[in-house]
Write a protein that holds these residues in place. Structure first.
Motif, PDB file in Angstrom:
ATOM      1  N   MET A   1       0.847  -1.168   0.000  1.00 12.94           N
ATOM      2  CA  MET A   1       0.000   0.000   0.000  1.00 12.94           C
ATOM      3  C   MET A   1       0.891   1.228   0.000  1.00 12.94           C
ATOM      4  O   MET A   1       1.849   1.320   0.759  1.00 12.94           O
ATOM      5  N   ASP A   2       0.564   2.176  -0.854  1.00 14.47           N
ATOM      6  CA  ASP A   2       1.285   3.437  -0.912  1.00 14.47           C
ATOM      7  C   ASP A   2       0.286   4.577  -0.813  1.00 14.47           C
ATOM      8  O   ASP A   2      -0.741   4.569  -1.495  1.00 14.47           O
ATOM      9  N   LEU A   3       0.578   5.543   0.040  1.00 14.14           N
ATOM     10  CA  LEU A   3      -0.257   6.724   0.215  1.00 14.14           C
ATOM     11  C   LEU A   3       0.614   7.954   0.105  1.00 14.14           C
ATOM     12  O   LEU A   3       1.778   7.942   0.531  1.00 14.14           O
ATOM     13  N   ILE A  52      -9.995  -2.834  11.398  1.00  9.61           N
ATOM     14  CA  ILE A  52     -10.033  -2.774   9.939  1.00  9.61           C
ATOM     15  C   ILE A  52     -11.070  -3.788   9.508  1.00  9.61           C
ATOM     16  O   ILE A  52     -10.856  -4.997   9.639  1.00  9.61           O
ATOM     17  N   GLY A  53     -12.202  -3.292   9.035  1.00  5.54           N
ATOM     18  CA  GLY A  53     -13.299  -4.190   8.706  1.00  5.54           C
ATOM     19  C   GLY A  53     -13.703  -4.973   9.938  1.00  5.54           C
ATOM     20  O   GLY A  53     -13.883  -4.396  11.013  1.00  5.54           O
ATOM     21  N   PRO A  54     -13.820  -6.297   9.826  1.00  7.35           N
ATOM     22  CA  PRO A  54     -14.222  -7.108  10.980  1.00  7.35           C
ATOM     23  C   PRO A  54     -13.083  -7.454  11.935  1.00  7.35           C
ATOM     24  O   PRO A  54     -13.303  -8.069  12.974  1.00  7.35           O
ATOM     25  N   VAL A  55     -11.859  -7.053  11.603  1.00 12.45           N
ATOM     26  CA  VAL A  55     -10.692  -7.432  12.401  1.00 12.45           C
ATOM     27  C   VAL A  55     -10.282  -6.278  13.319  1.00 12.45           C
ATOM     28  O   VAL A  55      -9.997  -5.180  12.868  1.00 12.45           O
ATOM     29  N   LYS A  56     -10.270  -6.569  14.620  1.00 14.10           N
ATOM     30  CA  LYS A  56      -9.796  -5.604  15.608  1.00 14.10           C
ATOM     31  C   LYS A  56      -8.563  -6.204  16.264  1.00 14.10           C
ATOM     32  O   LYS A  56      -8.585  -7.364  16.670  1.00 14.10           O
ATOM     33  N   ARG A 123      -8.707  -2.841  -1.103  1.00 13.49           N
ATOM     34  CA  ARG A 123      -9.659  -1.727  -1.040  1.00 13.49           C
ATOM     35  C   ARG A 123     -10.007  -1.353   0.388  1.00 13.49           C
ATOM     36  O   ARG A 123     -10.046  -0.188   0.740  1.00 13.49           O
ATOM     37  N   MET A 124     -10.281  -2.355   1.213  1.00  9.96           N
ATOM     38  CA  MET A 124     -10.653  -2.087   2.595  1.00  9.96           C
ATOM     39  C   MET A 124      -9.473  -1.499   3.362  1.00  9.96           C
ATOM     40  O   MET A 124      -9.626  -0.552   4.129  1.00  9.96           O
ATOM     41  N   ILE A 125      -8.293  -2.036   3.137  1.00  8.51           N
ATOM     42  CA  ILE A 125      -7.101  -1.535   3.820  1.00  8.51           C
ATOM     43  C   ILE A 125      -6.806  -0.103   3.385  1.00  8.51           C
ATOM     44  O   ILE A 125      -6.554   0.774   4.214  1.00  8.51           O
ATOM     45  N   ASP A 126      -6.873   0.172   2.076  1.00  5.85           N
ATOM     46  CA  ASP A 126      -6.605   1.516   1.576  1.00  5.85           C
ATOM     47  C   ASP A 126      -7.611   2.526   2.106  1.00  5.85           C
ATOM     48  O   ASP A 126      -7.240   3.623   2.527  1.00  5.85           O
ATOM     49  N   SER A 127      -8.903   2.172   2.097  1.00  9.78           N
ATOM     50  CA  SER A 127      -9.914   3.127   2.565  1.00  9.78           C
ATOM     51  C   SER A 127      -9.764   3.379   4.067  1.00  9.78           C
ATOM     52  O   SER A 127      -9.927   4.512   4.529  1.00  9.78           O
ATOM     53  N   THR A 128      -9.413   2.353   4.828  1.00 11.12           N
ATOM     54  CA  THR A 128      -9.188   2.534   6.264  1.00 11.12           C
ATOM     55  C   THR A 128      -7.964   3.410   6.503  1.00 11.12           C
ATOM     56  O   THR A 128      -7.988   4.307   7.353  1.00 11.12           O
ATOM     57  N   ALA A 129      -6.899   3.187   5.748  1.00  9.27           N
ATOM     58  CA  ALA A 129      -5.681   3.989   5.906  1.00  9.27           C
ATOM     59  C   ALA A 129      -5.957   5.460   5.583  1.00  9.27           C
ATOM     60  O   ALA A 129      -5.496   6.361   6.305  1.00  9.27           O
ATOM     61  N   GLY A 153      -6.078  19.907   2.415  1.00 17.54           N
ATOM     62  CA  GLY A 153      -5.242  18.828   1.940  1.00 17.54           C
ATOM     63  C   GLY A 153      -5.978  17.547   1.801  1.00 17.54           C
ATOM     64  O   GLY A 153      -7.181  17.458   2.087  1.00 17.54           O
ATOM     65  N   GLU A 154      -5.247  16.534   1.339  1.00 22.60           N
ATOM     66  CA  GLU A 154      -5.850  15.222   1.163  1.00 22.60           C
ATOM     67  C   GLU A 154      -4.781  14.157   1.135  1.00 22.60           C
ATOM     68  O   GLU A 154      -3.611  14.423   0.959  1.00 22.60           O
ATOM     69  N   THR A 155      -5.260  12.935   1.315  1.00 21.41           N
ATOM     70  CA  THR A 155      -4.435  11.743   1.201  1.00 21.41           C
ATOM     71  C   THR A 155      -4.951  10.957   0.009  1.00 21.41           C
ATOM     72  O   THR A 155      -6.157  10.809  -0.152  1.00 21.41           O
TER      73      THR A 155
END
Length: 158
Positions: A1-3, A52-56, A123-129, A153-155
């Motif tokens: 993942m890159d942001l 992240i989603g169902p994982v805590k 997708r889920m990881i990117d949107s959470t990040a 600003g934005e990410t």
């Protein structure tokens, strides 16, 4: 993942730099951060609980500051383990540029996740990040500039 992200902060660069190096400010702004403390010169230990989603999971890890060019830039390198949920590791290059009375903060993050978290999908990881980055910067701007301040600003995911 890159942001990547860029934020314009209504504060002088020295103020933003000081806040970026203050464990108390960072702890209060990192979503889910339970502890963040200096363990040595340019070294910190952190405990963060996140969902992240169902994982805590609760992640414990270490962060190092490298390539320090105060008050202009540094690199953050870290790794955290979340037990059965998996792991996260990566780094970020952070740069501060003066623009009058404001500061432009840019960052470039690369991260890798493994274990149960990686199975959730990009997708889920990117949107959470992206969501977590937004929460961090909303809080960070308030800490360095006051409750009435806002950052432009934005990410983005790259």
């Amino acid at each position: 993942m890159d942001l990547k992200g860029e934020y314009r902060l209504p504060a002088p660069r020295e103020t933003v730099w000081a806040a970026l190096n203050d464990p108390d400010v960072l702890k209060s702004c990192i979503p889910g951060c339970e502890s963040l403390e200096m363990t040595g010169e340019n070294m910190m230990a952190a405990t963060v609980t996140m969902k992240i989603g169902p994982v805590k999971a609760k992640f414990s890890g270490e962060v190092r500051l490298e390539n320090i060019n105060a008050p202009e830039s540094y690199s953050i390198v870290g790794e955290g383990k979340g037990g059965i949920a998996g792991f996260a590791k990566g780094g970020a290059d952070v740069r501060l540029e003066e623009d009058g009375a404001e500061t432009i903060l840019t960052y470039d993050v690369n991260a890798q996740v493994g274990g149960k978290i990686a199975q959730l999908g990009g997708r889920m990881i990117d949107s959470t990040a992206k969501k977590l980055a937004g929460q961090f910067f909303d809080c960070f701007v308030e800490k360095v500039s006051g409750p009435q301040a806002t950052a432009e600003g934005e990410t983005v995911t790259v």
